[in-house]
Motif scaffolding. Structure first.
Motif, short mmCIF file in Angstrom:
data_model
loop_
_atom_site.label_atom_id
_atom_site.label_comp_id
_atom_site.label_asym_id
_atom_site.label_seq_id
_atom_site.Cartn_x
_atom_site.Cartn_y
_atom_site.Cartn_z
N TYR A 1 12.87 1.71 -26.05
CA TYR A 1 14.19 1.99 -25.46
C TYR A 1 15.25 2.15 -26.54
O TYR A 1 16.05 3.08 -26.52
CB TYR A 1 14.55 0.85 -24.51
CG TYR A 1 15.91 0.98 -23.87
CD1 TYR A 1 16.08 1.76 -22.73
CD2 TYR A 1 17.03 0.34 -24.41
CE1 TYR A 1 17.33 1.89 -22.14
CE2 TYR A 1 18.28 0.47 -23.83
CZ TYR A 1 18.42 1.25 -22.70
OH TYR A 1 19.66 1.38 -22.13
N ARG A 2 15.26 1.24 -27.50
CA ARG A 2 16.26 1.28 -28.57
C ARG A 2 16.10 2.54 -29.42
O ARG A 2 17.09 3.11 -29.88
CB ARG A 2 16.16 0.05 -29.44
CG ARG A 2 16.62 -1.24 -28.76
CD ARG A 2 16.63 -2.38 -29.76
NE ARG A 2 17.53 -2.07 -30.87
CZ ARG A 2 17.39 -2.59 -32.09
NH1 ARG A 2 16.38 -3.41 -32.35
NH2 ARG A 2 18.24 -2.28 -33.03
N SER A 3 14.88 3.00 -29.62
CA SER A 3 14.65 4.21 -30.39
C SER A 3 15.24 5.41 -29.68
O SER A 3 15.87 6.28 -30.31
CB SER A 3 13.15 4.40 -30.61
OG SER A 3 12.89 5.60 -31.31
N PHE A 4 15.06 5.47 -28.37
CA PHE A 4 15.62 6.59 -27.61
C PHE A 4 17.14 6.58 -27.63
O PHE A 4 17.78 7.61 -27.89
CB PHE A 4 15.12 6.54 -26.17
CG PHE A 4 15.72 7.63 -25.32
CD1 PHE A 4 15.26 8.93 -25.40
CD2 PHE A 4 16.76 7.35 -24.45
CE1 PHE A 4 15.81 9.94 -24.64
CE2 PHE A 4 17.33 8.35 -23.69
CZ PHE A 4 16.86 9.65 -23.78
N VAL A 5 17.73 5.43 -27.34
CA VAL A 5 19.20 5.35 -27.35
C VAL A 5 19.72 5.63 -28.76
O VAL A 5 20.77 6.26 -28.93
CB VAL A 5 19.67 3.98 -26.85
CG1 VAL A 5 21.19 3.85 -26.95
CG2 VAL A 5 19.22 3.76 -25.40
N GLY A 6 18.98 5.20 -29.77
CA GLY A 6 19.39 5.46 -31.14
C GLY A 6 19.50 6.95 -31.44
O GLY A 6 20.36 7.37 -32.23
N ALA A 7 18.65 7.76 -30.79
CA ALA A 7 18.73 9.21 -30.98
C ALA A 7 20.04 9.77 -30.43
O ALA A 7 20.57 10.76 -30.95
CB ALA A 7 17.54 9.89 -30.32
N ALA A 8 20.58 9.13 -29.39
CA ALA A 8 21.87 9.56 -28.84
C ALA A 8 23.03 9.00 -29.66
O ALA A 8 24.09 9.63 -29.73
CB ALA A 8 21.98 9.10 -27.39
N ILE A 9 22.83 7.84 -30.28
CA ILE A 9 23.88 7.24 -31.10
C ILE A 9 24.03 7.96 -32.44
O ILE A 9 25.12 8.02 -33.01
CB ILE A 9 23.58 5.74 -31.33
CG1 ILE A 9 23.73 4.96 -30.01
CG2 ILE A 9 24.48 5.14 -32.40
CD1 ILE A 9 23.35 3.50 -30.11
N GLU A 10 22.94 8.55 -32.93
CA GLU A 10 22.96 9.19 -34.25
C GLU A 10 24.06 10.24 -34.39
O GLU A 10 24.82 10.21 -35.37
CB GLU A 10 21.58 9.81 -34.53
CG GLU A 10 21.45 10.49 -35.88
CD GLU A 10 21.52 9.52 -37.04
OE1 GLU A 10 21.75 9.98 -38.18
OE2 GLU A 10 21.34 8.30 -36.83
N PRO A 11 24.21 11.19 -33.46
CA PRO A 11 25.29 12.16 -33.61
C PRO A 11 26.68 11.55 -33.47
O PRO A 11 27.66 12.11 -33.96
CB PRO A 11 25.02 13.19 -32.51
CG PRO A 11 24.14 12.50 -31.54
CD PRO A 11 23.34 11.53 -32.33
N LEU A 12 26.76 10.41 -32.80
CA LEU A 12 28.03 9.69 -32.72
C LEU A 12 28.42 9.17 -34.10
O LEU A 12 29.57 9.27 -34.52
CB LEU A 12 27.92 8.54 -31.72
CG LEU A 12 29.16 7.68 -31.46
CD1 LEU A 12 30.26 8.50 -30.81
CD2 LEU A 12 28.79 6.48 -30.58
N ALA A 13 27.43 8.65 -34.82
CA ALA A 13 27.69 8.11 -36.16
C ALA A 13 27.91 9.20 -37.19
O ALA A 13 28.71 9.03 -38.11
CB ALA A 13 26.52 7.21 -36.57
N HIS A 14 27.19 10.32 -37.06
CA HIS A 14 27.19 11.32 -38.14
C HIS A 14 27.61 12.70 -37.65
O HIS A 14 27.25 13.71 -38.29
CB HIS A 14 25.80 11.39 -38.78
CG HIS A 14 25.32 10.08 -39.32
ND1 HIS A 14 25.89 9.48 -40.42
CD2 HIS A 14 24.33 9.24 -38.90
CE1 HIS A 14 25.27 8.34 -40.67
NE2 HIS A 14 24.34 8.16 -39.76
N GLY A 15 28.34 12.76 -36.57
CA GLY A 15 28.78 14.05 -36.04
C GLY A 15 29.86 14.70 -36.89
O GLY A 15 30.31 14.16 -37.89
N SER A 16 30.27 15.88 -36.43
CA SER A 16 31.28 16.64 -37.17
C SER A 16 32.66 16.56 -36.52
O SER A 16 33.61 17.16 -37.03
CB SER A 16 30.85 18.11 -37.27
OG SER A 16 30.61 18.65 -35.99
N HIS A 17 32.75 15.84 -35.42
CA HIS A 17 34.03 15.71 -34.72
C HIS A 17 34.41 14.24 -34.65
O HIS A 17 33.71 13.37 -35.18
CB HIS A 17 33.93 16.31 -33.32
CG HIS A 17 33.53 17.75 -33.33
ND1 HIS A 17 34.37 18.76 -33.73
CD2 HIS A 17 32.36 18.36 -32.99
CE1 HIS A 17 33.75 19.92 -33.64
NE2 HIS A 17 32.52 19.70 -33.20
#
Length: 211
Positions: free
Chosen positions: A75-91
């Motif tokens: 579960y944490r791995s899946f949610v982490g995939a959604a959190i990744e662009p939040l941490a490293h996005g361009s906006h």
């Protein structure tokens, strides 16, 4: 947070090769634990859903708790995939809005249980299980850090007032987990409305609109 099951695999156990798909079994267990909780989910229910014998499950995962921890990692791995662009996005603000919208979509989806497995487990287990507490704390810090990163981008872009990213991240974390707990209690429509209100508020955070 919400979403379909994460894509992780369990550590192999020596001995005769397994005759079942460990990832598939972990996915089934994840949804049962997510829907019912750790205590209410029995090995018998998992064997009935998967067709895998209890002895095979114990050989692969050790016990029900071992299977639960594997499901939480998934579960944490899946949610982490959604959190990744939040941490490293361009906006900045837009990345935060997109993440909260992702959570809102999960709340209203008919394809998954309500709430967040991590939040649910924190409420159920409390301080009684050190590994669950550690995993939950790590998950919350990962989310909080990603929110801070996105909001710091918003600061640099002049979208929000300087020096407010950490406080806003804490506020967002509280709003997200509050809505997820509300959804877990069965008030799905109310939880979705809470998240939509949070999205509307985030959009008003732009400097000159709301501080």
């Amino acid at each position: 947070m919400d979403g379909a099951g994460p894509q992780t695999s369990s550590t192999p156990v020596r001995g005769r090769p397994r005759s079942f798909d460990v990832d598939a079994v972990t996915e089934v267990a994840l949804h049962l634990f997510w829907e019912q909780g750790l205590e209410a989910t029995s090995i018998e229910q998992i064997t009935a859903r998967t067709g895998v014998s209890g002895s095979s499950l114990y050989a692969a995962f050790g016990n029900k708790r071992g299977l639960f921890l594997a499901a939480m990692d998934r579960y944490r791995s899946f949610v982490g995939a959604a959190i990744e662009p939040l941490a490293h996005g361009s906006h900045g603000v837009d990345d935060v809005v997109e993440f909260v919208e992702w959570v809102r979509r999960g709340i209203v989806s008919d394809d998954q249980p309500s709430g967040c497995l991590v939040v649910n487990s924190m409420v159920e287990v409390g301080e009684a299980d050190h590994e669950v507490v550690t995993a939950a704390s790590s998950h919350r810090e990962q989310l909080r850090s990603a929110l801070r990163d996105a909001l710091r981008r918003a600061e640099r872009a002049g979208e929000i007032q300087d020096g407010t990213s950490s406080g806003r991240a804490l506020l967002l974390e509280a709003g997200l987990f509050g809505a997820l707990a509300t959804g877990r209690a069965g008030a799905t429509d109310e939880a979705a409305a809470m998240l939509q209100s949070l999205i509307d508020e985030i959009r008003r955070w732009h400097v000159g609109v709301s501080v």
